[in-house]
Design a protein around this motif. Structure first.
Motif, PDB file in Angstrom:
ATOM      1  N   PRO A 138       0.830  -1.218   0.000  1.00  0.00           N
ATOM      2  CA  PRO A 138       0.000   0.000   0.000  1.00  0.00           C
ATOM      3  C   PRO A 138       0.854   1.254   0.000  1.00  0.00           C
ATOM      4  O   PRO A 138       0.526   2.253  -0.656  1.00  0.00           O
ATOM      5  N   SER A 139       1.961   1.188   0.721  1.00  0.00           N
ATOM      6  CA  SER A 139       2.790   2.364   0.819  1.00  0.00           C
ATOM      7  C   SER A 139       3.511   2.670  -0.502  1.00  0.00           C
ATOM      8  O   SER A 139       3.696   3.842  -0.874  1.00  0.00           O
ATOM      9  N   MET A 140       3.867   1.603  -1.263  1.00  0.00           N
ATOM     10  CA  MET A 140       4.473   1.832  -2.582  1.00  0.00           C
ATOM     11  C   MET A 140       3.490   2.531  -3.503  1.00  0.00           C
ATOM     12  O   MET A 140       3.828   3.486  -4.222  1.00  0.00           O
ATOM     13  N   ILE A 141       2.249   2.048  -3.468  1.00  0.00           N
ATOM     14  CA  ILE A 141       1.215   2.665  -4.308  1.00  0.00           C
ATOM     15  C   ILE A 141       0.994   4.117  -3.892  1.00  0.00           C
ATOM     16  O   ILE A 141       0.929   5.024  -4.726  1.00  0.00           O
ATOM     17  N   ALA A 142       0.913   4.330  -2.566  1.00  0.00           N
ATOM     18  CA  ALA A 142       0.683   5.686  -2.069  1.00  0.00           C
ATOM     19  C   ALA A 142       1.820   6.620  -2.486  1.00  0.00           C
ATOM     20  O   ALA A 142       1.584   7.737  -2.951  1.00  0.00           O
ATOM     21  N   ASN A 143       3.051   6.159  -2.351  1.00  0.00           N
ATOM     22  CA  ASN A 143       4.192   7.012  -2.717  1.00  0.00           C
ATOM     23  C   ASN A 143       4.166   7.380  -4.194  1.00  0.00           C
ATOM     24  O   ASN A 143       4.460   8.510  -4.579  1.00  0.00           O
ATOM     25  N   TRP A 144       3.801   6.403  -5.006  1.00  0.00           N
ATOM     26  CA  TRP A 144       3.747   6.662  -6.443  1.00  0.00           C
ATOM     27  C   TRP A 144       2.654   7.688  -6.749  1.00  0.00           C
ATOM     28  O   TRP A 144       2.863   8.643  -7.489  1.00  0.00           O
ATOM     29  N   MET A 145       1.487   7.477  -6.110  1.00  0.00           N
ATOM     30  CA  MET A 145       0.378   8.397  -6.364  1.00  0.00           C
ATOM     31  C   MET A 145       0.705   9.811  -5.910  1.00  0.00           C
ATOM     32  O   MET A 145       0.499  10.781  -6.637  1.00  0.00           O
ATOM     33  N   ILE A 146       1.219   9.926  -4.695  1.00  0.00           N
ATOM     34  CA  ILE A 146       1.503  11.270  -4.160  1.00  0.00           C
ATOM     35  C   ILE A 146       2.560  11.956  -5.023  1.00  0.00           C
ATOM     36  O   ILE A 146       2.445  13.136  -5.364  1.00  0.00           O
ATOM     37  N   SER A 147       3.587  11.189  -5.417  1.00  0.00           N
ATOM     38  CA  SER A 147       4.650  11.778  -6.238  1.00  0.00           C
ATOM     39  C   SER A 147       4.101  12.270  -7.570  1.00  0.00           C
ATOM     40  O   SER A 147       4.429  13.366  -8.034  1.00  0.00           O
ATOM     41  N   THR A 148       3.273  11.438  -8.197  1.00  0.00           N
ATOM     42  CA  THR A 148       2.749  11.801  -9.510  1.00  0.00           C
ATOM     43  C   THR A 148       1.812  13.004  -9.422  1.00  0.00           C
ATOM     44  O   THR A 148       1.910  13.943 -10.209  1.00  0.00           O
ATOM     45  N   VAL A 149       0.913  12.957  -8.448  1.00  0.00           N
ATOM     46  CA  VAL A 149      -0.104  14.000  -8.372  1.00  0.00           C
ATOM     47  C   VAL A 149       0.481  15.342  -7.921  1.00  0.00           C
ATOM     48  O   VAL A 149       0.137  16.395  -8.452  1.00  0.00           O
ATOM     49  N   THR A 150       1.369  15.302  -6.938  1.00  0.00           N
ATOM     50  CA  THR A 150       1.879  16.574  -6.412  1.00  0.00           C
ATOM     51  C   THR A 150       3.133  17.058  -7.136  1.00  0.00           C
ATOM     52  O   THR A 150       3.516  18.208  -7.002  1.00  0.00           O
ATOM     53  N   GLY A 151       3.785  16.165  -7.868  1.00  0.00           N
ATOM     54  CA  GLY A 151       5.005  16.565  -8.571  1.00  0.00           C
ATOM     55  C   GLY A 151       6.239  16.587  -7.685  1.00  0.00           C
ATOM     56  O   GLY A 151       7.337  16.874  -8.147  1.00  0.00           O
ATOM     57  N   VAL A 152       6.075  16.292  -6.407  1.00  0.00           N
ATOM     58  CA  VAL A 152       7.241  16.183  -5.525  1.00  0.00           C
ATOM     59  C   VAL A 152       7.573  14.705  -5.397  1.00  0.00           C
ATOM     60  O   VAL A 152       6.896  13.961  -4.701  1.00  0.00           O
ATOM     61  N   LYS A 153       8.620  14.281  -6.119  1.00  0.00           N
ATOM     62  CA  LYS A 153       8.873  12.855  -6.232  1.00  0.00           C
ATOM     63  C   LYS A 153       9.728  12.347  -5.072  1.00  0.00           C
ATOM     64  O   LYS A 153      10.896  12.682  -4.961  1.00  0.00           O
ATOM     65  N   LEU A 154       9.117  11.541  -4.233  1.00  0.00           N
ATOM     66  CA  LEU A 154       9.843  10.918  -3.125  1.00  0.00           C
ATOM     67  C   LEU A 154       9.543   9.434  -3.106  1.00  0.00           C
ATOM     68  O   LEU A 154       8.450   9.012  -3.469  1.00  0.00           O
ATOM     69  N   HIS A 155      10.521   8.651  -2.675  1.00  0.00           N
ATOM     70  CA  HIS A 155      10.290   7.207  -2.592  1.00  0.00           C
ATOM     71  C   HIS A 155       9.521   6.827  -1.347  1.00  0.00           C
ATOM     72  O   HIS A 155       8.939   5.762  -1.260  1.00  0.00           O
ATOM     73  N   ASP A 156       9.580   7.666  -0.327  1.00  0.00           N
ATOM     74  CA  ASP A 156       9.045   7.239   0.956  1.00  0.00           C
ATOM     75  C   ASP A 156       8.438   8.402   1.727  1.00  0.00           C
ATOM     76  O   ASP A 156       9.046   8.959   2.620  1.00  0.00           O
ATOM     77  N   TYR A 157       7.214   8.735   1.349  1.00  0.00           N
ATOM     78  CA  TYR A 157       6.525   9.812   2.072  1.00  0.00           C
ATOM     79  C   TYR A 157       6.277   9.435   3.525  1.00  0.00           C
ATOM     80  O   TYR A 157       6.259  10.278   4.411  1.00  0.00           O
ATOM     81  N   GLY A 158       6.069   8.139   3.764  1.00  0.00           N
ATOM     82  CA  GLY A 158       5.652   7.696   5.093  1.00  0.00           C
ATOM     83  C   GLY A 158       6.736   7.700   6.149  1.00  0.00           C
ATOM     84  O   GLY A 158       6.461   7.524   7.324  1.00  0.00           O
TER      85      GLY A 158
END
Ligand code: UDP
Ligand code: MG
Length: 325
Positions: A138-158
């Motif tokens: 779930p966290s991989m999916i979340a990181n990908w989504m947040i990175s794509t949508v916000t444009g701030v690309k991080l591997h690990d938001y959590g």
């Protein structure tokens, strides 16, 4: 809030029912940070724990005056706890850390090195020690989504282990469960973000406070963040556009039906398309009005509290310093 004393580093640690972890947390922070030339404080926020966490923290506080203990009246959640810690932090650099020993304080010097060149440094648990299906996927999916949508690309938001410059944190307003999105929210200020690999350990004591259910909530939060980042000062641009499209389609449909009725004498009373046209027009009006209401809210929000709609990095002007804001 608190009086301003200059300290190099504030560690902010939210804890909720972590009594077994505190006795290990203290020495490991001490070992990582007790270095000549570095002044630091630790703000531990007890988020309404119902076990012996507070007693443990009081013990540490008696032993080491650099440990500031903030005890919240009830469990407000990790975001609120972090926010409380930020309000009381006096350091030039502020680093957040989990209180469950999953983050390693030994990584802090790495973050301190990088933050010299960046405004935000985010930890990346490259070898994360959590179950795959329930947590890592779930966290991989979340990181990908947040990175794509916000444009701030991080591997690990959590990853809670993150470092911020003081002015970033002091200008943040966090709500709900938004602590995960801080780098994205801060991107509004035009911050530079770096990532550094940090170690991660399995939880030894206590239990994780989260489950799979947070995946869905992340999506809702993401919508909020995206909206605030893109349209917070111009809501009519989002709602109004949708309203115009919807209203326009509705008018076209109605026009078509009117022509059929007037010029071709067809009966249109029983056609589903009629309902559709009317709905789209109504929706369009609603959306535009909502956008206008939003515009008024924006003005109240910014003007009542004198919140600027911009952030200045520095001002170059003869005869004056450069206040940060
Ligand atoms: N935490 C908190 N308030 C809460 C939930 C969690 O202060 O309502 C703290 C918790 O004690 C820990 C950190 O936030 O120090 C991260 O929580 P947890 O370890 O449960 O999350 P995970 O690592 O499983 O994502
Ligand atoms: Mg944890």
């Amino acid at each position: 809030m608190t009086q301003e004393v200059s300290i190099d580093l504030s560690l902010v640690i939210p804890v909720y029912n972590e009594e077994e972890n505190i006795p290990y947390l203290y020495p490991s922070v001490k070992q990582a940070l007790d270095k000549p030339g570095l002044s630091y404080e630790v703000i531990v926020v007890d988020d309404g724990s119902s076990d012996g966490t507070l007693a443990q923290l009081e013990k540490v506080h008696r032993e080491d005056p650099r440990w500031v203990v903030l005890s919240l009246r009830r469990n407000f959640g990790q975001t609120a706890a972090l926010s409380a810690g930020f309000d009381h932090a006096r350091g030039e650099i502020i680093i957040t850390l989990d209180g469950d020993l999953q983050n390693d304080p030994e990584d802090i010097p790495k973050l301190l090195e990088l933050i010299k060149d960046y405004d935000v440094v985010s930890g990346w648990r490259a070898k994360r020690q959590d179950p795959f299906l329930s947590r890592r996927l779930p966290s991989m999916i979340a990181n990908w989504m947040i990175s794509t949508v916000t444009g701030v690309k991080l591997h690990d938001y959590g990853c809670t282990l993150k470092a911020y410059r003081r002015e970033v944190v002091k200008n943040l307003r966090l709500y709900g469960e938004m602590h995960r999105f801080i780098p994205a929210i801060a991107s509004w200020m035009g911050v530079s973000v770096a990532e550094v690999k940090t170690s991660h350990r399995p939880r030894r004591f206590g239990r994780s406070k989260y489950g799979v259910s947070r995946t869905l909530r992340v999506i809702l939060d993401l919508i909020t963040v995206k909206f605030l980042l893109s349209f917070s000062t111009k809501p009519i641009q989002a709602f109004g556009l949708l309203g115009l499209i919807s209203g326009g389609l509705g008018v076209l449909i109605s026009l078509y039906l009117t022509i059929l009725k007037l010029f071709y004498g067809q009966s249109i009373g029983g056609r589903p398309l009629l309902l559709m046209g009317v709905l789209l027009i109504l929706l369009g009006v609603q959306l535009v009005v909502m956008g206008l209401l939003g515009e008024m809210l924006v003005r109240v929000y910014h003007e009542a509290q004198s919140k600027p709609i911009y952030m200045v990095k520095k001002v170059l002007r003869h005869g004056e310093g450069s206040p940060e804001r």
